[in-house]
Scaffold this motif. Sequence first.
Motif, short mmCIF file in Angstrom:
data_model
loop_
_atom_site.label_atom_id
_atom_site.label_comp_id
_atom_site.label_asym_id
_atom_site.label_seq_id
_atom_site.Cartn_x
_atom_site.Cartn_y
_atom_site.Cartn_z
N VAL A 31 0.83 -1.21 0.00
CA VAL A 31 0.00 0.00 0.00
C VAL A 31 0.86 1.25 0.00
CG1 VAL A 31 -1.62 1.35 1.38
CG2 VAL A 31 -2.03 -1.08 1.03
N GLU A 32 1.93 1.24 0.79
CA GLU A 32 2.81 2.40 0.87
C GLU A 32 3.54 2.67 -0.44
OE1 GLU A 32 5.40 1.77 4.14
OE2 GLU A 32 3.83 1.95 5.66
N ALA A 33 3.65 1.65 -1.30
CA ALA A 33 4.36 1.81 -2.57
C ALA A 33 3.47 2.35 -3.69
CB ALA A 33 4.95 0.46 -3.01
N VAL A 34 2.17 2.49 -3.42
CA VAL A 34 1.23 2.95 -4.44
C VAL A 34 0.89 4.42 -4.21
CG1 VAL A 34 -1.03 2.57 -5.50
CG2 VAL A 34 0.27 0.63 -4.62
N PRO A 35 1.12 5.27 -5.20
CA PRO A 35 0.80 6.70 -5.03
C PRO A 35 -0.70 6.95 -5.03
CG PRO A 35 1.56 6.27 -7.26
CD PRO A 35 1.74 4.99 -6.50
N GLY A 36 -1.06 8.12 -4.59
CA GLY A 36 -2.47 8.43 -4.43
C GLY A 36 -3.27 8.53 -5.71
N ASP A 37 -2.60 8.69 -6.85
CA ASP A 37 -3.33 8.81 -8.10
C ASP A 37 -3.47 7.47 -8.83
OD1 ASP A 37 -0.65 8.60 -8.67
OD2 ASP A 37 -0.67 10.10 -10.28
N VAL A 38 -3.07 6.38 -8.18
CA VAL A 38 -3.19 5.04 -8.75
C VAL A 38 -4.07 4.20 -7.84
CG1 VAL A 38 -1.92 2.94 -9.38
CG2 VAL A 38 -0.93 5.19 -9.86
N THR A 39 -5.03 3.50 -8.42
CA THR A 39 -5.93 2.65 -7.64
C THR A 39 -5.26 1.32 -7.32
OG1 THR A 39 -7.87 3.65 -8.70
CG2 THR A 39 -8.21 1.53 -7.62
N LEU A 40 -5.53 0.79 -6.14
CA LEU A 40 -5.01 -0.50 -5.75
C LEU A 40 -6.16 -1.49 -5.63
CD1 LEU A 40 -2.67 -2.32 -4.78
CD2 LEU A 40 -3.15 -1.50 -2.45
N TYR A 41 -6.07 -2.59 -6.38
CA TYR A 41 -7.04 -3.68 -6.28
C TYR A 41 -6.45 -4.76 -5.38
CZ TYR A 41 -9.97 -1.89 -10.07
OH TYR A 41 -10.81 -1.13 -10.84
N ALA A 42 -7.15 -5.07 -4.31
CA ALA A 42 -6.72 -6.11 -3.37
C ALA A 42 -7.62 -7.32 -3.54
CB ALA A 42 -6.77 -5.60 -1.93
N GLU A 43 -7.09 -8.38 -4.12
CA GLU A 43 -7.89 -9.59 -4.30
C GLU A 43 -7.75 -10.48 -3.07
OE1 GLU A 43 -8.33 -13.61 -6.97
OE2 GLU A 43 -7.58 -11.81 -7.98
N LEU A 44 -8.86 -10.73 -2.41
CA LEU A 44 -8.86 -11.57 -1.22
C LEU A 44 -8.80 -13.03 -1.65
CD1 LEU A 44 -11.64 -9.82 0.90
CD2 LEU A 44 -9.23 -9.21 0.66
N LYS A 45 -7.74 -13.73 -1.25
CA LYS A 45 -7.58 -15.13 -1.61
C LYS A 45 -8.17 -16.07 -0.56
CE LYS A 45 -5.93 -15.86 -4.91
NZ LYS A 45 -6.50 -15.75 -6.29
N GLU A 46 -8.59 -15.53 0.57
CA GLU A 46 -9.19 -16.36 1.61
C GLU A 46 -10.07 -15.48 2.49
OE1 GLU A 46 -5.67 -17.92 3.34
OE2 GLU A 46 -5.28 -16.16 4.58
N ARG A 47 -11.00 -16.13 3.17
CA ARG A 47 -11.87 -15.41 4.09
C ARG A 47 -11.09 -15.01 5.35
NH1 ARG A 47 -17.78 -18.47 3.67
NH2 ARG A 47 -17.80 -18.55 1.36
N GLY A 48 -11.62 -14.02 6.06
CA GLY A 48 -10.97 -13.54 7.26
C GLY A 48 -9.98 -12.42 7.00
N THR A 49 -9.95 -11.92 5.77
CA THR A 49 -9.01 -10.86 5.40
C THR A 49 -9.68 -9.51 5.16
OG1 THR A 49 -9.18 -11.65 3.12
CG2 THR A 49 -7.29 -12.40 4.39
#
Length: 215
Positions: free
Chosen positions: A88-106
């Motif tokens: 997250v810290e490596a992504v600038p504010g003008d770029v969207t980050l998609y976080a794909e959840l590979k398991e429940r509980g995340t």
Amino acid sequence: MDCIAHRGFPGVNPENTVTAVANAATRADAVEVDVRICGSGELVVCHDETVDRTTDGSGPVSAHTAEELAALSVEGSDQGVPTFEDVVEAVPGDVTLYAELKERGTGEAVERVAADAAPEVVVSSFDPGALTEVTELPTALVQWEGEGLVSRARELGCSAVAPNLDACDASLVERAHGAGLDVTAWTVTDPGETEELQEAGADGAITDFPDCCPS
């Protein structure tokens, strides 16, 4: 149409690493990564259940601490398996980050990290149950086939759908847009596939290569 760097452009970078994400963020509209929980409880970024395919280590991600994962070498690089916070810290504010959840509980933990993040975070998953854990962030339902995708995404309150490339045609895009859903298709590996998605009216191409980004 947006260019979404699948795992940080693994065609040219060691996948799902901080370096891959940072490099991809200079060339793409968005970056997609995979999120799991490691043995010490932190969110980490790794596609597979084990580290065997991508690193010089072995065994399940859940059997390693975050420190142990960081010490591994991803695809022969000097990069280890990172925490989600590091990514997250490596992504600038003008770029969207998609976080794909590979398991429940995340889901809840991803939301906590995203609350202080510079980039917009969109949560995606193949698992509808994982998406129900997310209440504050936009979500996208990922599916191999197009059948039933739009109706399932609407029931879940998603803002987008992510069909497999082979299932993404103009008819699916039209149905999704009619339901107020964006469409991002995966995984593009050839510029010709990008053109086909543009013709179908898709909103994003999830690709392994920067050369496949829409012009």
